[in-house]
Design an enzyme around this catalytic site. Structure first.
Site, PDB file in Angstrom:
ATOM      1  N   GLY A  59       0.774  -1.235   0.000  1.00  0.00           N
ATOM      2  CA  GLY A  59       0.000   0.000   0.000  1.00  0.00           C
ATOM      3  C   GLY A  59       0.805   1.283   0.000  1.00  0.00           C
ATOM      4  O   GLY A  59       0.352   2.301  -0.507  1.00  0.00           O
ATOM      5  N   ASP A 118      -5.815   1.728  10.177  1.00  0.00           N
ATOM      6  CA  ASP A 118      -7.253   1.489  10.380  1.00  0.00           C
ATOM      7  C   ASP A 118      -7.451   1.066  11.832  1.00  0.00           C
ATOM      8  O   ASP A 118      -7.566   1.904  12.719  1.00  0.00           O
ATOM      9  CB  ASP A 118      -7.712   0.423   9.376  1.00  0.00           C
ATOM     10  CG  ASP A 118      -9.195   0.132   9.443  1.00  0.00           C
ATOM     11  OD1 ASP A 118      -9.886   0.705  10.303  1.00  0.00           O
ATOM     12  OD2 ASP A 118      -9.692  -0.689   8.652  1.00  0.00           O
ATOM     13  N   PHE A 167     -14.336   2.102   3.788  1.00  0.00           N
ATOM     14  CA  PHE A 167     -13.256   1.480   3.023  1.00  0.00           C
ATOM     15  C   PHE A 167     -12.875   2.395   1.859  1.00  0.00           C
ATOM     16  O   PHE A 167     -13.728   2.838   1.099  1.00  0.00           O
ATOM     17  CB  PHE A 167     -13.686   0.107   2.501  1.00  0.00           C
ATOM     18  CG  PHE A 167     -12.527  -0.704   2.032  1.00  0.00           C
ATOM     19  CD1 PHE A 167     -11.693  -1.339   2.940  1.00  0.00           C
ATOM     20  CD2 PHE A 167     -12.242  -0.810   0.677  1.00  0.00           C
ATOM     21  CE1 PHE A 167     -10.592  -2.067   2.516  1.00  0.00           C
ATOM     22  CE2 PHE A 167     -11.149  -1.541   0.236  1.00  0.00           C
ATOM     23  CZ  PHE A 167     -10.329  -2.171   1.157  1.00  0.00           C
ATOM     24  N   VAL A 168     -11.597   2.702   1.754  1.00  0.00           N
ATOM     25  CA  VAL A 168     -11.134   3.608   0.693  1.00  0.00           C
ATOM     26  C   VAL A 168     -10.101   2.902  -0.182  1.00  0.00           C
ATOM     27  O   VAL A 168      -9.446   1.958   0.252  1.00  0.00           O
ATOM     28  CB  VAL A 168     -10.518   4.906   1.281  1.00  0.00           C
ATOM     29  CG1 VAL A 168     -11.580   5.746   1.966  1.00  0.00           C
ATOM     30  CG2 VAL A 168      -9.366   4.613   2.230  1.00  0.00           C
ATOM     31  N   ASP A 174      -5.757  -0.817  -2.161  1.00  0.00           N
ATOM     32  CA  ASP A 174      -6.495  -1.664  -3.102  1.00  0.00           C
ATOM     33  C   ASP A 174      -7.790  -2.196  -2.543  1.00  0.00           C
ATOM     34  O   ASP A 174      -8.018  -2.211  -1.329  1.00  0.00           O
ATOM     35  CB  ASP A 174      -5.640  -2.876  -3.488  1.00  0.00           C
ATOM     36  CG  ASP A 174      -5.593  -3.909  -2.357  1.00  0.00           C
ATOM     37  OD1 ASP A 174      -5.264  -3.514  -1.215  1.00  0.00           O
ATOM     38  OD2 ASP A 174      -5.899  -5.085  -2.602  1.00  0.00           O
ATOM     39  N   ARG A 180      -5.096   0.434  -7.056  1.00  0.00           N
ATOM     40  CA  ARG A 180      -3.893   1.005  -6.428  1.00  0.00           C
ATOM     41  C   ARG A 180      -3.337   2.168  -7.240  1.00  0.00           C
ATOM     42  O   ARG A 180      -2.694   3.052  -6.716  1.00  0.00           O
ATOM     43  CB  ARG A 180      -2.787  -0.061  -6.323  1.00  0.00           C
ATOM     44  CG  ARG A 180      -3.060  -1.166  -5.322  1.00  0.00           C
ATOM     45  CD  ARG A 180      -1.775  -1.960  -5.086  1.00  0.00           C
ATOM     46  NE  ARG A 180      -1.999  -3.250  -4.464  1.00  0.00           N
ATOM     47  CZ  ARG A 180      -2.124  -3.462  -3.151  1.00  0.00           C
ATOM     48  NH1 ARG A 180      -2.046  -2.449  -2.319  1.00  0.00           N
ATOM     49  NH2 ARG A 180      -2.300  -4.677  -2.683  1.00  0.00           N
TER      50      ARG A 180
HETATM   51  P1  IMP Z   1      -5.032  -2.121  10.343  1.00  0.00           P
HETATM   52  O1  IMP Z   1      -4.151  -3.228  10.851  1.00  0.00           O
HETATM   53  O2  IMP Z   1      -6.494  -2.389  10.626  1.00  0.00           O
HETATM   54  O3  IMP Z   1      -4.601  -0.761  10.822  1.00  0.00           O
HETATM   55  O4  IMP Z   1      -4.961  -2.146   8.760  1.00  0.00           O
HETATM   56  C1  IMP Z   1      -3.762  -1.933   8.122  1.00  0.00           C
HETATM   57  C2  IMP Z   1      -3.758  -2.330   6.681  1.00  0.00           C
HETATM   58  O5  IMP Z   1      -5.040  -2.754   6.188  1.00  0.00           O
HETATM   59  C3  IMP Z   1      -3.373  -1.122   5.849  1.00  0.00           C
HETATM   60  O6  IMP Z   1      -1.968  -0.977   5.767  1.00  0.00           O
HETATM   61  C4  IMP Z   1      -4.033  -1.427   4.523  1.00  0.00           C
HETATM   62  O7  IMP Z   1      -3.186  -2.203   3.728  1.00  0.00           O
HETATM   63  C5  IMP Z   1      -5.280  -2.212   4.908  1.00  0.00           C
HETATM   64  N1  IMP Z   1      -6.441  -1.312   4.989  1.00  0.00           N
HETATM   65  C6  IMP Z   1      -7.031  -0.827   6.104  1.00  0.00           C
HETATM   66  N2  IMP Z   1      -8.054  -0.005   5.793  1.00  0.00           N
HETATM   67  C7  IMP Z   1      -8.110   0.036   4.443  1.00  0.00           C
HETATM   68  C8  IMP Z   1      -8.968   0.716   3.498  1.00  0.00           C
HETATM   69  O8  IMP Z   1      -9.898   1.473   3.822  1.00  0.00           O
HETATM   70  N3  IMP Z   1      -8.698   0.479   2.184  1.00  0.00           N
HETATM   71  C9  IMP Z   1      -7.699  -0.344   1.752  1.00  0.00           C
HETATM   72  N4  IMP Z   1      -6.880  -0.978   2.594  1.00  0.00           N
HETATM   73  C10 IMP Z   1      -7.085  -0.801   3.930  1.00  0.00           C
END
Ligand code: IMP
Length: 195
Positions: A59, A118, A167-168, A174, A180
């Site tokens: 990402g 997130d 979700f973005v 992606d 992407r």
């Molecule tokens: P976390 O562990 O929940 O903070 O999520 C981290 C990873 O999930 C990010 O580095 C992204 O790769 C993916 N992710 C989280 N939210 C989104 C979103 O809204 N769109 C796309 N990928 C996301």
């Protein structure tokens, strides 16, 4: 676009994505302007130091490329790839390292470059893992953060934007490996998820 036109980073033709995009939350020029601001701050904060940027694949590939060009510092770059198990739109917090750094980071100034925080579970795991390697300093830049990630133990020193809890996609992010290469941050039409 003909080969003679001046290309701006914001100029990706979105018609390529058909009706998939519901709305653009942050456009390309806004992203570039914010990255320039953050790069100026980082340039000041690390003046005279050697900095290693650690991009979290996949990402963060776009943020890394643009941020690195705006920094007026002699930086080095490395990448990690992690996979977090979960559904296609939510992580579970169980993280596995798919690609590790190439070099030892002991005694180095490290700036982790993330696309989005997130739940913060991926970052929490990464910071614990990297801190155990004895860096001189360990800071985080995240282009985006969701409100649910506002946890005091997650030190995101450089944050681009806050986005709502939706979700973005785009600018490295992606859905099912697509979108992407959008130049902006967008939400997808509900039909994309049901197809
Ligand atoms: P976390 O562990 O929940 O903070 O999520 C981290 C990873 O999930 C990010 O580095 C992204 O790769 C993916 N992710 C989280 N939210 C989104 C979103 O809204 N769109 C796309 N990928 C996301």
């Amino acid at each position: 676009m003909t080969s003679g036109d001046a290309a701006e980073p914001g100029d990706v033709p979105r018609p390529a994505f058909g009706d998939d995009i519901e709305s653009v939350l942050i456009d390309g020029p806004q992203i570039q302007a914010r990255l320039r601001e953050l790069a100026a701050q980082i340039t000041d904060d690390y003046a005279g130091e050697r900095l290693l940027l650690v991009g979290v694949l996949k990402g963060a590939f776009m943020v890394m490329a643009d941020l690195a060009r705006y920094l007026e510092l002699p930086v080095e770059v490395d990448f990690m790839a992690v996979s977090s198990y979960g559904s296609s739109t939510k992580t579970s917090g169980v993280v596995r390292i798919l690609k590790d750094l190439e070099r030892d980071i002991a005694g180095r100034h490290i700036l982790v470059v993330e696309d989005i925080v997130d739940s913060g579970l991926t970052l929490k795991y990464l910071l614990r893992n990297l801190a155990a390697r004895g860096p001189k300093s360990l800071e985080v830049l995240a282009l985006l953060a969701k409100p649910s990630s506002a946890r005091p133990e997650l030190r995101v020193r450089y944050q681009g934007f806050e986005v709502p809890d939706v979700f973005v996609v785009g600018y490295g992010l992606d859905y099912a490996e697509r979108y992407r290469n959008l130049d902006c941050i967008a939400t997808l039409a509900p039909a994309v998820y049901s197809s």
